[in-house]
Design a protein around this motif. Structure first.
Motif, PDB file in Angstrom:
ATOM      1  N   ALA A   7     -44.355 -33.872 -31.799  1.00 18.98           N
ATOM      2  CA  ALA A   7     -45.046 -35.060 -30.276  1.00 18.98           C
ATOM      3  C   ALA A   7     -45.105 -36.413 -30.874  1.00 18.98           C
ATOM      4  O   ALA A   7     -45.116 -36.793 -32.082  1.00 18.98           O
ATOM      5  N   PHE A   8     -44.470 -37.237 -30.035  1.00 16.59           N
ATOM      6  CA  PHE A   8     -44.813 -39.007 -30.298  1.00 16.59           C
ATOM      7  C   PHE A   8     -44.795 -38.958 -29.304  1.00 16.59           C
ATOM      8  O   PHE A   8     -44.619 -39.094 -27.815  1.00 16.59           O
ATOM      9  N   GLU A   9     -45.102 -40.859 -28.937  1.00 17.94           N
ATOM     10  CA  GLU A   9     -45.345 -41.855 -27.922  1.00 17.94           C
ATOM     11  C   GLU A   9     -44.017 -42.517 -27.566  1.00 17.94           C
ATOM     12  O   GLU A   9     -43.751 -43.488 -28.289  1.00 17.94           O
ATOM     13  N   CYS A  10     -43.570 -42.462 -26.571  1.00 19.81           N
ATOM     14  CA  CYS A  10     -42.292 -42.742 -26.292  1.00 19.81           C
ATOM     15  C   CYS A  10     -42.924 -44.466 -25.219  1.00 19.81           C
ATOM     16  O   CYS A  10     -43.827 -44.231 -24.502  1.00 19.81           O
ATOM     17  N   LYS A  11     -42.594 -45.488 -25.569  1.00 21.17           N
ATOM     18  CA  LYS A  11     -43.141 -46.770 -24.841  1.00 21.17           C
ATOM     19  C   LYS A  11     -41.617 -47.824 -24.854  1.00 21.17           C
ATOM     20  O   LYS A  11     -41.422 -48.674 -24.776  1.00 21.17           O
ATOM     21  N   VAL A  12     -40.831 -47.100 -24.635  1.00 22.05           N
ATOM     22  CA  VAL A  12     -40.001 -47.099 -23.525  1.00 22.05           C
ATOM     23  C   VAL A  12     -40.194 -48.728 -22.564  1.00 22.05           C
ATOM     24  O   VAL A  12     -39.322 -49.855 -22.543  1.00 22.05           O
ATOM     25  N   GLY A  13     -41.345 -48.772 -22.002  1.00 23.36           N
ATOM     26  CA  GLY A  13     -41.374 -50.065 -21.115  1.00 23.36           C
ATOM     27  C   GLY A  13     -42.071 -51.117 -22.559  1.00 23.36           C
ATOM     28  O   GLY A  13     -42.228 -51.862 -22.157  1.00 23.36           O
ATOM     29  N   SER A  14     -42.056 -50.660 -23.370  1.00 29.85           N
ATOM     30  CA  SER A  14     -42.128 -52.048 -24.695  1.00 29.85           C
ATOM     31  C   SER A  14     -41.741 -51.069 -26.246  1.00 29.85           C
ATOM     32  O   SER A  14     -42.160 -51.078 -27.355  1.00 29.85           O
ATOM     33  N   ILE A  15     -40.688 -51.481 -25.658  1.00 32.52           N
ATOM     34  CA  ILE A  15     -39.601 -50.802 -26.687  1.00 32.52           C
ATOM     35  C   ILE A  15     -39.348 -51.508 -28.133  1.00 32.52           C
ATOM     36  O   ILE A  15     -39.528 -50.958 -28.941  1.00 32.52           O
ATOM     37  N   GLN A  16     -40.120 -52.661 -28.385  1.00 34.34           N
ATOM     38  CA  GLN A  16     -39.943 -52.742 -29.490  1.00 34.34           C
ATOM     39  C   GLN A  16     -41.459 -52.821 -29.850  1.00 34.34           C
ATOM     40  O   GLN A  16     -41.146 -53.623 -32.122  1.00 34.34           O
ATOM     41  N   LEU A  17     -41.857 -52.536 -29.542  1.00 36.74           N
ATOM     42  CA  LEU A  17     -43.873 -51.454 -30.565  1.00 36.74           C
ATOM     43  C   LEU A  17     -43.504 -50.228 -30.536  1.00 36.74           C
ATOM     44  O   LEU A  17     -43.770 -49.021 -31.489  1.00 36.74           O
ATOM     45  N   CYS A  18     -42.096 -49.769 -30.261  1.00 38.13           N
ATOM     46  CA  CYS A  18     -41.977 -47.950 -29.798  1.00 38.13           C
ATOM     47  C   CYS A  18     -41.466 -47.889 -31.691  1.00 38.13           C
ATOM     48  O   CYS A  18     -41.129 -48.178 -32.402  1.00 38.13           O
ATOM     49  N   GLN A  19     -41.553 -46.146 -31.445  1.00 37.06           N
ATOM     50  CA  GLN A  19     -41.522 -45.565 -33.211  1.00 37.06           C
ATOM     51  C   GLN A  19     -40.264 -46.108 -33.114  1.00 37.06           C
ATOM     52  O   GLN A  19     -39.218 -46.064 -35.025  1.00 37.06           O
ATOM     53  N   CYS A  20     -38.857 -46.261 -32.695  1.00 36.64           N
ATOM     54  CA  CYS A  20     -37.320 -45.665 -33.097  1.00 36.64           C
ATOM     55  C   CYS A  20     -37.466 -47.139 -33.526  1.00 36.64           C
ATOM     56  O   CYS A  20     -36.318 -47.240 -33.232  1.00 36.64           O
ATOM     57  N   ALA A  21     -37.826 -48.276 -32.564  1.00 34.51           N
ATOM     58  CA  ALA A  21     -37.672 -49.330 -32.563  1.00 34.51           C
ATOM     59  C   ALA A  21     -37.167 -50.113 -33.887  1.00 34.51           C
ATOM     60  O   ALA A  21     -36.062 -50.969 -34.486  1.00 34.51           O
TER      61      ALA A  21
END
Length: 84
Positions: A14-28
């Protein structure tokens, strides 16, 4: 802003997707060039966790390296033991 909880399709973490704040997302923090991105997109349609993205980036480069060796060595090439 509420973020979406997702599960990685590769490892089921499980992970939290922050597509609305992509610069804060774990994938950034994972930098992918176009070839790496295409490789991952060919395997998965949805978001992955950062760990799996890193592993697939490495896998992409390892496969490219093995392909280059195979082209250079031809019939003398032997696949690594952990690869099919």
């Amino acid at each position: 802003m509420k973020h979406e909880e997702k599960y990685c399709p590769r490892c089921k973490t499980a992970f939290e997707c922050k597509v609305g704040s992509i610069q804060l997302c774990q994938c950034a923090d994972i930098k992918l060039d176009n070839e790496e991105l295409e490789y991952i997109r060919d395997l998965y349609e949805n978001c992955l966790c950062a760990s799996c993205m890193k592993e697939l980036k490495t896998e992409f480069h390892n496969r490219n390296y093995q392909d280059k060796l195979k082209n250079i060595l031809g019939v003398f090439y032997r696949s690594p033991k952990n690869q099919k």
